[in-house]
Design an enzyme around this catalytic site. Structure first.
Site, mmCIF file in Angstrom:
data_model
loop_
_atom_site.group_PDB
_atom_site.id
_atom_site.type_symbol
_atom_site.label_atom_id
_atom_site.label_comp_id
_atom_site.label_asym_id
_atom_site.label_seq_id
_atom_site.Cartn_x
_atom_site.Cartn_y
_atom_site.Cartn_z
ATOM 1 N N THR A 535 0.841 -1.203 0.000
ATOM 2 C CA THR A 535 0.000 0.000 0.000
ATOM 3 C C THR A 535 0.874 1.252 0.000
ATOM 4 O OG1 THR A 535 -1.768 -1.189 1.106
ATOM 5 C CG2 THR A 535 -1.824 1.213 1.271
ATOM 6 N N GLY A 717 3.541 0.999 6.431
ATOM 7 C CA GLY A 717 3.152 -0.407 6.361
ATOM 8 C C GLY A 717 2.405 -0.793 7.624
ATOM 9 N N GLU A 720 2.834 -6.245 9.132
ATOM 10 C CA GLU A 720 3.716 -7.114 9.910
ATOM 11 C C GLU A 720 3.808 -6.766 11.391
ATOM 12 O OE1 GLU A 720 6.635 -6.391 6.778
ATOM 13 O OE2 GLU A 720 7.196 -8.486 7.037
#
Lengths: 779, 168
Positions: A535, A717, A720
């Site tokens: 993204t 991000g 994760e």
């Protein structure tokens, strides 16, 4: 819940929750995944795997299998050319091609159970599997090394005879230590001398698997002109193309890799396992060949994330400031070098501002499957150790665990223990939001039965996030919609999050951008869907392409109005003249006139991104322990995370919930259960126990938006970071509930019960529960 | 080929349509659907009955199609994900899964939808606990289940409010 750091720009598309573009195909069963491809004349492949974790192949005879009716091709390691050592960047991991080739198919030695030794292609799967039984292999079993302790012991059997280790003293031979790295900052001895409280503990972890539901697969077909097409389920089509090209020694442009829909990956579908095998079989057979792994092989022969040993020592002064920290991380790489111990070392101290630190990291080969990336690879293990020790330090100092973390939190401008200076990060904001969260301020409640005990734990986690290369093409349709081809495989809603960024620029609804995932012949180089980068980076490429579209459309409007382009502005999806208020055209109206103003209009955006912006995820666990069975129930869970800017908040929440769920499974149930010969004894979803809907509570989310200055919309991000903290959060909650500090995963019922009875699983008495520390007050 | 045992003729009804197929005696219902009939919406995740990705309805009862022989479908009614939507629109569960972002990679989604439909057919208004228990035979590794449970609740609520079609 979303907490936005400061008043941000108002967006029309970003921050909304449109239905994902590929959703309809996925809820109707029409979406085509890797195992769904079918062609006329398609053959099925099957792989013969080693029953030994370490053995020399004395004889390998495939002649009977080759003669079996219905068999079209047989291959062995001899069909793959021995490659020179060459490091290739697979995205979230670096692979050595020489070892990758041997991993794909053994040469004269197998180094883990499940190691491929031969493969066949036949008219159907049943025939292929029958043919495998006709392959004669004589093995000479060799002694196995299964733990980092065994592998690092003097005189240990060598997993790889040719391994050249990179040690602090230089190159080393006859070793199982592939790499030793050290990061030092300040003087830890002086720091510990100033500490009022010092805690040092050693933690042990076992391998766990990503557990994606879709097994690996690959289908290959050759054309008469020597060109190869591969259909596969992968996180990175271009990385597959480049690796296959190197292994088959052919130009990469002669290979077209078509990524199909992917049924989960979490890092595990970055490496290649089947693609070159399918290609060799297809070339020999002269027909297309499809290979699909069975679940047992997925467990035994694809990359889990490492187990290992981590020692952490943290000292703090009486005011609650950390004075020094040391870590020693030893990770199982599996049978070939390349564990994520480096990432673990770089993440372990990241949430803290440390005046003195030292980190040692060892990448150790053992006779187990080669590890692969798994969601924030290496960081969860590290956080389990660090966040447990930090909790204990806080406890001994009598400081609230969140307050202690806040007091020592890393901030913008601080130096991470491995060197880099933090750019703008949301660590403090996340910890503050956790302190204000509903769960942290709610009473834990009384246990549901007299033999049950409750506890609450908190932990913080960091992940770097990735940048890397991405490409995106846009073409404007005459009805005002836009066709998009982007290079990132969509593993969890990124078609939507990328398309939404283009739509925002273009001032059109998200639904009017029609995204397609390109293959290696239809879109520019794009790195893996990994590193939580998609993204961020592919979204940035879409932003650039869309910005270019706007510029060109402005030129078209200028032509229509016969004025200069500089006199036109674009806002909220409308082009208008700065001087004449009568001249206004929407994006769609300009699109309708494309033919009159010059014809087709398309644009490309490409990026090679840095500055992804790290993310912090603090998690709160409420657990209840059954002291009669040792079973741990998770009662309540909150994930608080800096997400930069949530493009599609529902899918951001989904990433946070999914990461937490995987972490909870890792903490409580999941493990590779080994015997002393290196056989995994639980290679099915029955015995490798992943969380079900019944095992988990509702997972609450708090999205903290501290925009990333390196992205036009502030994206960081998000995928994760949420898996990093959960294992430690549960360990800390168990400490709160039972007074016992767990230092091994998983914290399964048998281990918890043994601890409640005052021992460990091995029968040894535990000292962990008797450190005499005063328990912090319950809220 | 010489290793192939004789195939059996199976007469069954798939998504309301009668079909006759030839199936090898060792082939599972999952293989029959995917390889013989080309209905690849039903997914294989483990082939040993532990993930639920291959869930289909057999005479109204949900089964892991990898654990049922194709030959056992003879004379029975099989309903798969491909038969869930009607030409006039999606099933309320499908619509709710889309609106609630209840899927990420989507590989488990067909199994969840078929299983959830069977629940709502039996119990139109299940509690959250009941939904979680019913769906415990289906593994999802992406979502943490929260949004899946939410989507099933939403579909059930729509049905109760008369806004959606009757489940099934």
């Amino acid at each position: 819940m979303t907490i936005t750091e400061k008043p941000q720009q108002q967006y029309k598309v970003i921050g909304t929750r449109p239905i994902r573009h590929d959703g309809l195909e996925k809820v109707t069963g029409r979406a085509v995944y890797g195992a769904d491809v079918k062609f006329p004349g398609l053959l099925w492949g099957a792989v013969l795997r080693s029953p030994h974790a370490h053995a020399r192949i004395k004889k390998l005879d495939v002649s009977k299998a080759a003669k079996m009716p219905g068999v079209f091709a047989v291959m062995t390691g001899a069909d793959l050319v021995d490659l020179e050592s060459k490091l290739v960047d697979m995205g979230e991991e670096i692979d050595n091609l020489a070892y990758t080739t041997k991993k794909l198919m053994a040469d004269d030695k197998v180094v883990y159970k499940g190691h491929p030794v031969a493969a066949v292609a036949a008219v159907d799967l049943n025939t292929a599997q029958e043919a495998l039984k006709l392959i004669a292999v004589a093995y000479e079993p060799l002694p196995v090394v299964l733990t980092v302790e065994e592998a690092m012991a003097p005189g240990a059997p060598l997993v790889l005879d040719d391994l050249v280790g990179e040690h602090l003293t230089g190159e080393a031979r006859n070793t199982n230590i592939a790499k030793h790295t050290r990061y030092e900052f300040g003087d830890t001895a002086k720091g510990f001398a100033r500490a009022a409280v010092t805690v040092e503990r050693t933690f042990k972890l076992t391998m766990v698997h990503q557990g994606y539901i879709e097994p690996q697969n690959a289908t290959a077909q050759w054309n008469q002109d020597g060109k190869l097409t591969v259909w596969t389920s992968t996180q990175g089509a271009f990385n597959v193309r480049d690796a296959v090209a190197s292994i088959l020694k052919m130009p990469e442009s002669n290979i077209r890799v078509i990524p199909l829909e992917i049924g989960g990956g979490f890092g595990g579908k970055i490496p290649i396992y089947l693609e070159p095998v399918a290609a060799v079989l297809a070339r020999k057979a002269g027909r297309p060949v499809k290979l699909v792994m069975d679940r047992k092989s997925v467990f035994e022969a694809t990359g889990p994330t490492p187990g290992g040993t981590i020692r952490v020592k943290v000292g703090a002064d009486s005011a609650g400031n950390i004075t020094a920290a040391e870590a020693d991380l030893r990770y199982e790489a599996g049978a070939y070098p390349g564990s994520p111990v480096g990432a673990g070392a770089q993440c372990i101290f990241a949430p803290y501002r440390l005046p003195n630190s030292r980190i040692d990291a060892y990448d150790v080969v053992v006779n187990k499957p080669k590890t692969a990336a798994y969601r924030a690879p290496g960081a969860t293990q590290a956080a389990f150790a660090m966040e447990s020790v930090v909790d204990e330090v806080a406890e001994r100092l009598g400081i609230d665990p969140l307050e202690f973390r806040l007091r020592n939190a890393s901030r913008e401008g601080d130096r991470r223990a491995d060197g880099p200076i933090f750019p703008r990060i949301g660590n403090v904001q996340v910890l503050q939001a956790a302190k204000r969260s509903a769960q942290w301020n709610a009473p834990l409640g009384a246990p549901s039965a007299p033999h049950k005990k409750r506890g609450r734990g908190v932990a913080n986690g960091f992940w770097f996030n990735g940048g890397m290369k991405s490409s995106c093409n846009l073409a404007v349709n005459k009805d005002g919609t836009v066709a998009m081809v982007e290079g990132s495989v969509d593993i969890g809603g990124t078609r939507a999050s990328i398309a939404m960024q283009a739509a925002e620029v273009l001032g059109i609804p998200a639904e009017d951008v029609h995204p397609t995932v390109g293959d290696t012949d239809t879109v520019g180089q794009t790195d893996v869907t990994g590193g939580s980068r998609t993204t961020f980076a592919t979204g940035y490429a879409a932003y650039l392409a869309a910005t270019n579209v706007v510029k060109q459309m402005m030129g078209r409007a200028a032509k229509l109005w016969e004025i200069d382009e500089s006199g036109i502005e674009f806002k909220d999806g409308t082009f208008f003249s700065k001087s004449d208020p009568e001249l206004r055209l929407t994006f769609k109206q300009v699109a309708e006139k494309l033919d009159e103003t010059g014809g087709p209009l398309s644009a490309t955006g490409t990026v090679n991104m840095r500055g992804a912006g790290g993310a912090f995820s603090t998690q709160i666990a409420d657990v209840e322990v059954d002291t009669e069975t040792g079973k741990v129930d998770v009662l309540r869970w909150t994930v608080v995370q800096d997400v930069g800017k949530a493009i599609h908040p529902a899918y951001v929440e989904g990433q946070m919930q999914g990461g937490a769920a995987q972490g909870i499974g890792w903490a409580l149930n999941e493990e590779y259960f080994w015997d002393d010969k290196g056989n995994m004894h639980n290679s099915s979803f029955l015995d490798y126990r992943m969380p079900t809907a019944l095992d988990l509570p509702k997972i609450e989310t708090v999205l903290v938006e501290v925009p990333n200055p390196n992205h036009p919309y502030g994206v960081r991000g998000v995928g994760e970071a949420p898996i990093v903290a959960p294992v430690a959060a549960i360990a800390n909650a168990l400490r709160d509930a039972l007074g016992t500090r767990f230092t091994e995963t998983p914290m399964k019922p048998s281990r918890v019960l043994a601890a409640i009875k005052g021992g460990t699983l091995d029968g040894a008495a535990t000292a962990a529960s008797s450190n005499g520390a005063s328990r912090r007050g319950r809220r | 080929m010489t290793t192939q045992p004789k195939k059996a003729r199976v007469s069954t009804t798939v998504n309301g349509q009668p079909v006759d197929v030839l199936v090898a005696p060792y082939q599972s219902l999952l293989e029959m659907l995917r390889e013989v009939l080309g209905l690849t919406g039903t997914k294989e995740g483990c082939n040993d009955g532990n993930c639920g990705a291959c869930t289909v309805s057999l005479d109204g009862r949900i089964v892991d199609s990898c654990l049922v022989l194709g030959a056992e479908a003879d004379g029975k009614r099989v309903d798969t994900i491909e038969g869930m939507a009607r030409p006039e629109g999606l099933h309320p569960l499908q619509q709710a899964f889309l609106e609630e972002a209840a899927l990420q990679c989507g590989i488990c989604t067909p199994g969840f939808l078929v299983a959830a439909r069977a629940l709502l057919e039996r119990e139109p208004h299940p509690s959250e606990e009941r939904i979680r228990l019913w769906l415990a035979g289906n593994l999802c590794r992406c979502t943490g289940y929260d949004k899946i449970v939410g989507a099933v609740r939403k579909a059930a609520a729509l049905d109760g409010a008369g806004n959606g079609r009757a489940a099934g």
